[in-house]
Design an enzyme around this catalytic site. Structure first.
Site, PDB file in Angstrom:
ATOM      1  N   ALA A  70       0.874  -1.172   0.000  1.00  0.00           N
ATOM      2  CA  ALA A  70       0.000   0.000   0.000  1.00  0.00           C
ATOM      3  C   ALA A  70       0.911   1.222   0.000  1.00  0.00           C
ATOM      4  CB  ALA A  70      -0.861  -0.011   1.267  1.00  0.00           C
ATOM      5  N   GLY A 109       0.678  -5.108   0.641  1.00  0.00           N
ATOM      6  CA  GLY A 109      -0.571  -5.087  -0.121  1.00  0.00           C
ATOM      7  C   GLY A 109      -0.395  -5.646  -1.517  1.00  0.00           C
ATOM      8  N   GLU A 112      -0.835  -9.241  -1.095  1.00  0.00           N
ATOM      9  CA  GLU A 112      -2.251  -9.478  -0.774  1.00  0.00           C
ATOM     10  C   GLU A 112      -3.113  -9.382  -2.023  1.00  0.00           C
ATOM     11  OE1 GLU A 112      -2.013  -6.532   2.500  1.00  0.00           O
ATOM     12  OE2 GLU A 112      -3.159  -8.027   3.628  1.00  0.00           O
ATOM     13  N   GLU A 132       4.604  -5.728   6.739  1.00  0.00           N
ATOM     14  CA  GLU A 132       3.853  -4.710   7.476  1.00  0.00           C
ATOM     15  C   GLU A 132       4.276  -4.620   8.944  1.00  0.00           C
ATOM     16  OE1 GLU A 132       2.646  -6.823   5.319  1.00  0.00           O
ATOM     17  OE2 GLU A 132       0.983  -5.976   4.185  1.00  0.00           O
TER      18      GLU A 132
END
Ligand code: T1G
Length: 707
Positions: A70, A109, A112, A132
Site C-alpha cells: 500500500a 498489499g 495481498e 507490514e
C-alpha cells in the site's frame, strides 16, 4: 475518455491479448497501491470482466517491481475509495480466471493483491513478503486470512510476524507461487511467459479457486502458544507482532468474512498507534538521510574500485570485512606483521562462524579472504581510491598516518578517519588535500552495525561527501552526513546520557536500576552493562589523557574511574560495574561495587536519596534530547530525522519509539521543556540549561525541526 478515467489509466493500463485481459500497473518507483492505482485497477478489471472474449486476466506491473505494498504515505490521510480490500475482493469474485505475474519485491498489499488472484506466476529472482509488521502494522487487506488458507498456519506465522522476504523459489515450495518463469526472464519476455502460463491453465480447464472459500487446516495444538512465547522474547516491547498472531488465530477460529472484519479493526488500531507512527517515521527517515540537504542530487562521485584500511585491530578488521563483503578489494595495513596476522585470524574466524550458521559457503569465505590483502608497506597504497584510518585514538599518531597517506596515495584518493571523537579538521590539516579528507565513523562491530556517520570537515568537497554517501549505501550501511564536533552526533548525545546516568548513581540510584529503566524503555542494553561490554578502561584512559592534557572540558574524577583503578575493566576481566561468572556475559550486581560507589560518594560529600524510575528516564533521555537540540542549533545535524536514524541504527534506540527527537516530539515539546526547567530549578545544574531546547521549540513552533 473523461479525465477521471484518464487519470486512472495513468497508473494502470489494460490491453486485450486475444482471450487474455492484460492489466499492467505503472506507478514508479515501486507501484505502491495508492488511490490512483486502486481506482485504475477497478476500471481495468471491469473492462476485462465485461469482455466475453476474455477468458483469463493476467495482472502484472511495469518497472522494477510488482506493487511493493500500500502507499504508506497515504496513512493518516482520509481514506479514498476503493480500498485495497475492495479491489482484492473484486478480483477474487470476478468471473474470470485471474493470474498474478510477480517480479521484484511483491510485498505487503502487493502480495495481498496477488492472493486475491487464483494463481501466482513469479520471476525466479522475485521476492515475496508481508513486511507490514516492520511498520508496526499487520497485513490489512486479507493477508492474515488468505495466506493460512493457502500455505497453512505454520508457514504463515513467520512470514507475517517476522516480515522477512521469501525468495520465489521458496515461495513455490510453500505453494505460495504456482509456477516460475525461466531465470533472467524480464519485461516483455516475462509478460509473454505469464500469458503462456495463463493459456496453459485455460487449456487444462483450470478453475477459479478463491482463497476465501478454502478451509484453514487446523495447526498443531501448541503451535500458537510456542510461536507467541518465542515472539514475546524476540520482539520485546513491540505491539504489532502479537496482534499479527491474534489475527492469524482468527483465521482458524472465525469464518472468513468475520476474520476479515476483525483483521480490519486490528489493522486500524495498529495504524493509529504511536508505535506504528514511529516505525513509519523511521522507514522514511532512513531513506531521507541519503538526500543530504545542500548536496545536489547529481553531484559527481568518484569510483571506489580499491580501498585500504590502516590498523588491523577490532575496528580495522571489521571495516576490511565490510569492503570484502561488498566485493571491493581492500588492503589491510598494519605496522607490525604479528598484528596483521592476528587481525586476519580474527577475520577468518568471523567468516568461519558465519559459514557454520550456513550463511556463507566455504568458497565464499575464501573469496572474501582473498579480497583482503595484508601489507606493512604504505607504498602498496599507491593505487587505492579510498583509505580508512583505524588506528589508536591518539591525535599525534593519526596526524602521522595522514601525512604518510598524503605522500603515497594518488591524487584524488579519499583519506578518511574512523575516529569516534577526535577533530576531523585537525587531521585534515595534516595533509595537503583537506578537500579529500572526512570522517567515516563505523560502529563496532563494523561488519555488523548498520550505521555509518559520514563526518564532513570544513574543507571536505561535495564530490568527496557524495562519494562517501554512495559508498555507504553500496556496502550496506545507513550513511548519515553529520558535521564535525566532539563526538559528532551519536557519541556527543551518548556522553550526555552517560554523564546523567553517572550522576544518578552518585545521587543514590543503583547501576542496575538505571540499566533496567533504559532496557525497560526498549534499549537492548543499559549504559553500565554497555560500559562493561566496551571496556571501562577505554573511557578511563581517554579521560586520563584529557586530564593530563589539561583539557578544561575533561570530566572530573568519577566512580567509574575508581572501579577501573581496581583493575575492574568489565567483561574482559570478569568484573566491572557488574561481576560475571565464568563463561557467562550476564551482568550480576556486585556488593563490592556498591562499596566503591559509597566510598566515592562519601569523599564527595554527596547526600544520597532513593530515586524514582521516571526521574531516571527523564534525566537520561531529556539530556540526550536537549543535546540533540543543541546539535540542530549548531547545524551539526541539519534535520531531527538524522539524529533519530543515528540513534536507531547506531545505539539501539527502540524503532517503535521513532528515535529520540521523534519520541520527545510525541510527548510534546512543552512537557519536555517543562520537565527540563523543573529539573534545572531542582538541581540547579547547567547541564539542564534547556535553552537550546526552548530556542528550538520557539523556532519550530513546538517541533524539533522537520521530522
Ligand atoms: N509506500 C510509499 N512509498 C514507498 C513504499 C511504500 N510502500 N515503499 C517504498 N517507497 C518509496 C521509498 O520511500 C523511496 O522513495 C522509493 O519508494 C524507493 O524505495 C494494506 C498496509 C520495496 C524493498 O513495507 O521495503 O502494504 O526516497 O529507497 O532500496 O497490508 O522500498 O525515492 O522518494 O526503499 O530499492 C508494506 C516498503 C506497506 C515495503 C525497495 N510494504 N518498501 O527498496 O528502494 S504497508 C512495505 C521497501 C501495506 C497492506 C499494508 C523498499 C523496497 P524516495 P527504497 P529499495
Amino acid at each position: 475518455m473523461d479525465t477521471a478515467v484518464q487519470n486512472e489509466s495513468r497508473f494502470v493500463h489494460y490491453r486485450q491479448r486475444d482471450d487474455i485481459g492484460l492489466i499492467v500497473i505503472d506507478s514508479p518507483p515501486v507501484n505502491a497501491l495508492g488511490h490512483g492505482v486502486r481506482a485504475g485497477l477497478m476500471t481495468a478489471l471491469n473492462e476485462a470482466v465485461a469482455d466475453a472474449q476474455v477468458k483469463a486476466v493476467v495482472l502484472t506491473a511495469a518497472g522494477r517491481t510488482f506493487p511493493a505494498g500500500a502507499d504508506i504515505r497515504e496513512f493518516g490521510k482520509p481514506a479514498q475509495p476503493p480500498s485495497l480490500s475492495e479491489v482484492i475482493a473484486a478480483v477474487e469474485s470476478s468471473g474470470k480466471l485471474t493470474v498474478a505475474a510477480l517480479h521484484g519485491t511483491a510485498f505487503g498489499g502487493g502480495l495481498e493483491l496477488a492472493l486475491g488472484c487464483d494463481y501466482r506466476f513469479a520471476a525466479v529472482e522475485a521476492k515475496l513478503g508481508l513486511p507490514e509488521v516492520k511498520l508496526g502494522l499487520l497485513p490489512g487487506a486479507g493477508g492474515t486470512q488468505r495466506l493460512p488458507r493457502l500455505i497453512g498456519v505454520a508457514a504463515t506465522l513467520p512470514i507475517i510476524v517476522e516480515g522477512n522476504p521469501v525468495p520465489a523459489t521458496e515461495a513455490k515450495a510453500l505453494g505460495l507461487v504456482d509456477a516460475l518463469a525461466e531465470p533472467g526472464s524480464s519485461g516483455d519476455s516475462f509478460i509473454d511467459a505469464a500469458l503462456v502460463y495463463a493459456r496453459s491453465l485455460l487449456a487444462e480447464g483450470a478453475v477459479k479457486r478463491p482463497l476465501g472459500e478454502m478451509p484453514v487446516q487446523q495447526p498443531d495444538a501448541d503451535l500458537f502458544e510456542s510461536f507467541e512465547a518465542k515472539t514475546r522474547q524476540r520482539r520485546r516491547g513491540f505491539e504489532a507482532p502479537l496482534v499479527c498472531i491474534e489475527s492469524v488465530r482468527n483465521a482458524v477460529a472465525l469464518p472468513f468474512a468475520e476474520g476479515l472484519k476483525q483483521e480490519r479493526a486490528l489493522f486500524e488500531k495498529l495504524r493509529d498507534s504511536a508505535q506504528s507512527r514511529a516505525q513509519r517515521h523511521a522507514f522514511f527517515a532512513e531513506r531521507e538521510v541519503a538526500k543530504v540537504p545542500g548536496l545536489a542530487k547529481d553531484t559527481p562521485t568518484n569510483p571506489v574500485a580499491e580501498a585500504a584500511v590502516i590498523g588491523a585491530g577490532t575496528m580495522g578488521g571489521g571495516i576490511a570485512m565490510v569492503f570484502a563483503n561488498a566485493g571491493i578489494p581492500v588492503r589491510l595495513l598494519d605496522a607490525q606483521e604479528e598484528a596483521l596476522e592476528r587481525g586476519l585470524g580474527v577475520i577468518r574466524r568471523n567468516y568461519e562462524a558465519t559459514a557454520k550458521k550456513g550463511r556463507l559457503t566455504a568458497a565464499e569465505v575464501e573469496e572474501r579472504m582473498a579480497l583482503i590483502r595484508p601489507t606493512v608497506s604504505y607504498d602498496d597504497l599507491a593505487t587505492v581510491d579510498l583509505v580508512i584510518e583505524a588506528v589508536f585514538e591518539d591525535m599525534e599518531l593519526k596526524k602521522k598516518v595522514f601525512a604518510e597517506l598524503d605522500r603515497v596515495c594518488k591524487p584524488g584518493a579519499i583519506l578518511a578517519t574512523n575516529t569516534s571523537t577526535l577533530d576531523v579538521d585537525a587531521i585534515a590539516a595534516a595533509t595537503g588535500r583537506p578537500e579529500s579528507v572526512l570522517g567515516l565513523h563505523f560502529f563496532s562491530p563494523a561488519n555488523v552495525m548498520k550505521l555509518l556517520e559520514v563526518v564532513r570537515g570544513q574543507a571536505t568537497s561535495d564530490e568527496v561527501l557524495a562519494t562517501a554517501m554512495r559508498l555507504g549505501k553500496r556496502v550496506g550501511k545507513v550513511a548519515v552526513a553529520v558535521g564535525n564536533c566532539y563526538g559528532f552526533v551519536g557519541n556527543r548525545m551518548l556522553h550526555r546520557r552517560q554523564s546523567e546516568a553517572m550522576l544518578l548513581v552518585e545521587e543514590g540510584a543503583a547501576p542496575e536500576q538505571v540499566d533496567k529503566v533504559l532496557t525497560d524503555f526498549g534499549f537492548p542494553m543499559g549504559p553500565f552493562a554497555m560500559s562493561d561490554l566496551a571496556g571501562i578502561d577505554v573511557g578511563w584512559r581517554i579521560r586520563n589523557e584529557r586530564r593530563k592534557a589539561g583539557d578544561p572540558e575533561a570530566p572530573e574524577y568519577n566512580w567509574l574511574d575508581a572501579i577501573a583503578e581496581r583493575g575492574r575493566y568489565g567483561q574482559k576481566t570478569k568484573a566491572g560495574v557488574y561481576r560475571y561468572e565464568e563463561g557467562s556475559r550476564t551482568p550480576i550486581p556486585d556488593p563490592e561495587v556498591a562499596q566503591i560507589i559509597a566510598e566515592h560518594v562519601r569523599s564527595k560529600g554527596v547526600a544520597q536519596r532513593s530515586i524514582e524510575d521516571r526521574e531516571i528516564l527523564e534525566r537520561c533521555l531529556y539530556a540526550m534530547v536537549n543535546e540533540g537540540a543543541r546539535i540542530l542549533e549548531e547545524g551539526i545535524a541539519v534535520r531531527a530525522l538524522e539524529i533519530d536514524v543515528i540513534w536507531i541504527y547506531g545505539y539501539g534506540f527502540p524503532v517503535y519509539r521513532g528515535g529520540p527527537m521523534f519520541w520527545a516530539n510525541e510527548i510534546g515539546a512543552e512537557a519536555v521543556s517543562a520537565a527540563c526547567s523543573a529539573f534545572r530549578a531542582a538541581s540547579g545544574r547547567e547541564v539542564w540549561q534547556p535553552a537550546p531546547l526552548l530556542a528550538r521549540l520557539a523556532e519550530t513552533g513546538g517541533r524539533f525541526g522537520d521530522l
